[in-house]
Design a protein around this motif. Structure first.
Motif, PDB file in Angstrom:
ATOM      1  N   THR A  83       0.821  -1.217   0.000  1.00 44.57           N
ATOM      2  CA  THR A  83       0.000   0.000   0.000  1.00 44.57           C
ATOM      3  C   THR A  83       0.852   1.263   0.000  1.00 44.57           C
ATOM      4  O   THR A  83       0.744   2.099   0.895  1.00 44.57           O
ATOM      5  N   PRO A  84       1.709   1.457  -1.011  1.00 45.46           N
ATOM      6  CA  PRO A  84       2.470   2.704  -1.063  1.00 45.46           C
ATOM      7  C   PRO A  84       1.571   3.880  -1.431  1.00 45.46           C
ATOM      8  O   PRO A  84       0.513   3.707  -2.043  1.00 45.46           O
ATOM      9  N   ASP A  85       2.006   5.078  -1.066  1.00 52.86           N
ATOM     10  CA  ASP A  85       1.291   6.285  -1.489  1.00 52.86           C
ATOM     11  C   ASP A  85       1.614   6.619  -2.941  1.00 52.86           C
ATOM     12  O   ASP A  85       0.759   7.084  -3.689  1.00 52.86           O
ATOM     13  N   VAL A  86       2.881   6.383  -3.331  1.00 53.70           N
ATOM     14  CA  VAL A  86       3.336   6.630  -4.692  1.00 53.70           C
ATOM     15  C   VAL A  86       4.063   5.374  -5.161  1.00 53.70           C
ATOM     16  O   VAL A  86       4.945   4.872  -4.469  1.00 53.70           O
ATOM     17  N   ALA A  87       3.688   4.863  -6.333  1.00 48.35           N
ATOM     18  CA  ALA A  87       4.327   3.665  -6.880  1.00 48.35           C
ATOM     19  C   ALA A  87       4.948   3.997  -8.232  1.00 48.35           C
ATOM     20  O   ALA A  87       4.344   4.702  -9.044  1.00 48.35           O
ATOM     21  N   VAL A  88       6.163   3.478  -8.459  1.00 49.87           N
ATOM     22  CA  VAL A  88       6.914   3.772  -9.677  1.00 49.87           C
ATOM     23  C   VAL A  88       7.244   2.466 -10.392  1.00 49.87           C
ATOM     24  O   VAL A  88       7.752   1.525  -9.780  1.00 49.87           O
ATOM     25  N   PHE A  93       0.897  -2.103  -7.994  1.00 46.46           N
ATOM     26  CA  PHE A  93      -0.108  -1.127  -8.391  1.00 46.46           C
ATOM     27  C   PHE A  93      -1.524  -1.640  -8.186  1.00 46.46           C
ATOM     28  O   PHE A  93      -2.441  -0.865  -7.909  1.00 46.46           O
ATOM     29  N   ALA A  94      -1.708  -2.947  -8.299  1.00 41.82           N
ATOM     30  CA  ALA A  94      -3.053  -3.520  -8.270  1.00 41.82           C
ATOM     31  C   ALA A  94      -3.549  -3.828  -6.865  1.00 41.82           C
ATOM     32  O   ALA A  94      -4.755  -3.795  -6.619  1.00 41.82           O
ATOM     33  N   GLU A  95      -2.644  -4.144  -5.941  1.00 46.83           N
ATOM     34  CA  GLU A  95      -3.072  -4.633  -4.633  1.00 46.83           C
ATOM     35  C   GLU A  95      -3.569  -3.529  -3.708  1.00 46.83           C
ATOM     36  O   GLU A  95      -4.556  -3.699  -3.009  1.00 46.83           O
ATOM     37  N   GLY A  96      -2.852  -2.396  -3.672  1.00 48.03           N
ATOM     38  CA  GLY A  96      -3.180  -1.393  -2.665  1.00 48.03           C
ATOM     39  C   GLY A  96      -3.727  -0.091  -3.188  1.00 48.03           C
ATOM     40  O   GLY A  96      -4.152   0.765  -2.419  1.00 48.03           O
ATOM     41  N   GLY A  97      -3.722   0.117  -4.503  1.00 50.55           N
ATOM     42  CA  GLY A  97      -4.269   1.343  -5.055  1.00 50.55           C
ATOM     43  C   GLY A  97      -3.526   2.589  -4.616  1.00 50.55           C
ATOM     44  O   GLY A  97      -4.051   3.407  -3.857  1.00 50.55           O
ATOM     45  N   PRO A  98      -2.267   2.784  -5.052  1.00 48.81           N
ATOM     46  CA  PRO A  98      -1.529   3.981  -4.669  1.00 48.81           C
ATOM     47  C   PRO A  98      -2.231   5.252  -5.141  1.00 48.81           C
ATOM     48  O   PRO A  98      -2.971   5.246  -6.137  1.00 48.81           O
ATOM     49  N   ASP A  99      -2.000   6.354  -4.427  1.00 45.88           N
ATOM     50  CA  ASP A  99      -2.620   7.625  -4.796  1.00 45.88           C
ATOM     51  C   ASP A  99      -2.072   8.160  -6.121  1.00 45.88           C
ATOM     52  O   ASP A  99      -2.773   8.845  -6.855  1.00 45.88           O
TER      53      ASP A  99
END
Length: 464
Positions: free
Chosen positions: A187-192, A218-224
């Protein structure tokens, strides 16, 4: 340290006692768990005993009977090419399997998050190539911009070994496919997502499984906010899947080889970084003279780091100043010496064909030191990028076979690093670059790519 939440009074097993495994054991104990651990190697078990971590042979029948969860170190296969016997036993017994990344995301901020005026953020970086440089560059830019930042994961400290972030602090994680594939919480806030090229295919059952492991971030936690490299098909697919519309600025597309028009994008073409929003340029940086970021592959890394920094509130001029002071990472296009007009560059981290091709594309006249344990797929994709190679100096246990595969390139079999450095330095002319970019794993001669790069640097330092 980040104590693990939700384990108080439970018995938790740890399989694999390298850095991440021992850190996980300590963090579990800090959260109130009773920890039992095992490593198949005697060195790992000895290191655990030195830290008073209780050992239990988890392969014995009944060893998992009282275990609430099994935490697995990233290097241990859990599906392909075949699951480790202890993991298979955990499945049969119904014991949940996780890793330290999953523990980190489920535990971070549970105790004191509400006390912050500005909630801390987690930035997670994955991809095939460039993720270490991208993560380190983000960390450097944030620190230079006056922000609290910690670097962890596959680089820096173990994720559970960091300090709880302060008010407005940022945790920057580099995550490999081994780490993202198994983590139960992401669940990161920003994913790269930097890019994708063939690597670790035996571990993931092919390219589809490899991409699926990356995509989970990207799919599991829905980053902002998602920052996605779109220079490969998989990146374009991912960006399209994540965006709700052409103008959805929750997805920032980045590229080092194409012009992008839709939404929010950051591109680097011919050495110039440009930020566009709704078709208008709102920021730019000349990357050509930034010594710590040579070549188009590093310009893609710069695009990703720039996009993250903008997402976190930094201005273009702040980012540009931080780029200029970035020293580069060891073993990644690292300039280690310049003698008589000849530059010596250490890119020992170029362990696969794609990363080596990008290193080759960053320089002009190249004396190329390459070779080692060749990975699946051969060197065909590398030869197109070798136009600047004057001569190759091949090292490794199978140097002769490696040299024969370099079709159309003048190649000399040197076998050892000492001979390769001596021969390339003796033949180099002013303006040449002696580049270590092996396009192969190091394990035939070295313990790891770092040791290989250090040997190269030592041989260069010893030149008369």
């Amino acid at each position: 340290m980040i104590p693990v939440m939700g384990v108080d009074g439970a018995t938790v097993a740890v399989l694999g006692l390298g850095r991440s495994g021992r850190t996980a054991a300590r963090a579990l104990a800090a959260g109130g768990a009773s920890v039992v651990a095992w490593d198949d190697g005697p060195a790992g078990r000895a290191a655990a005993e030195d830290e008073d971590i209780a050992l239990r042979d988890l392969s014995r029948p009944g060893a998992l009977d009282d275990v609430a969860a099994l935490i697995v170190s990233p290097g241990i296969p859990h599906l392909y090419p075949r699951p480790h016997p202890v993991i298979a036993a955990a499945w049969e017994a119904g014991v949940p399997v996780d890793n330290d990344i999953g523990l980190f995301f489920r535990s971070l901020g549970q105790s004191d998050w509400d006390s912050h005026d500005v909630a801390p953020k987690v930035v997670a970086v994955t991809g095939s190539n460039g993720k270490s440089t991208t993560a380190a560059l983000i960390h450097h830019v944030l620190r230079e911009g006056g922000r609290e930042s910690q670097l962890a994961g596959n680089i820096g400290r173990g994720v559970l070994d960091i300090d709880p972030p302060g008010d407005g602090g940022v945790v920057v994680l580099e995550l490999s496919s081994y780490q993202t594939e198994l983590a139960r919480s992401l669940t990161p806030d920003v994913a790269v997502f930097t890019n994708l090229s063939p690597d670790h295919l035996d571990r993931h059952g092919g390219m589809g499984g490899y991409f699926a492991a990356k995509r989970r971030l990207f799919a599991e936690g829905g980053p902002d906010r998602c920052i996605v490299g779109v220079d490969e098909l998989e990146g374009r697919f991912l960006a399209n899947q994540l965006a709700e519309s052409r103008a959805d600025d929750r997805v920032i597309r980045i590229s080092a080889d194409r012009k992008l028009a839709e939404g929010w994008s950051v591109t680097a073409r011919k050495g110039y970084l440009s930020e566009l929003r709704k078709g208008r340029q709102v920021g730019s940086i000349d990357l050509r003279e930034i010594k710590g970021l040579p070549g188009a592959h590093n310009h893609q890394n710069a695009c990703a780091a720039y996009a993250v920094a903008r997402t976190l509130g930094l201005g273009p001029r702040q980012i540009e100043a931080a780029f200029a002071s970035y020293p580069g990472l060891p073993h990644r296009s690292q300039l280690i010496a310049e003698r008589g007009g000849v530059r010596f560059v250490n890119d020992s981290k170029a362990t696969n064909v794609d990363s080596a091709a990008k290193a080759l594309a960053a320089f002009g006249r190249i004396r190329w030191i390459c070779g080692g344990l060749q990975k699946e797929g051969g060197l065909g994709g590398l030869l197109d990028a070798a136009g600047g190679v004057v001569k190759a100096y091949v090292i490794g246990r199978e140097a002769e076979a490696f040299a024969m595969s370099l079709t159309g390139i003048d190649a000399e079999v040197c076998t050892t690093m000492a001979d390769a450095v001596a021969r390339s330095a003796a033949e180099a002319e002013p303006g040449d670059v002696v580049l270590l970019a092996p396009a192969a794993a190091s394990f035939d001669q070295y313990d790891n790519f770092e040791q290989r790069g250090e040997d190269f640097a030592a041989r260069v330092a010893a030149l008369a």
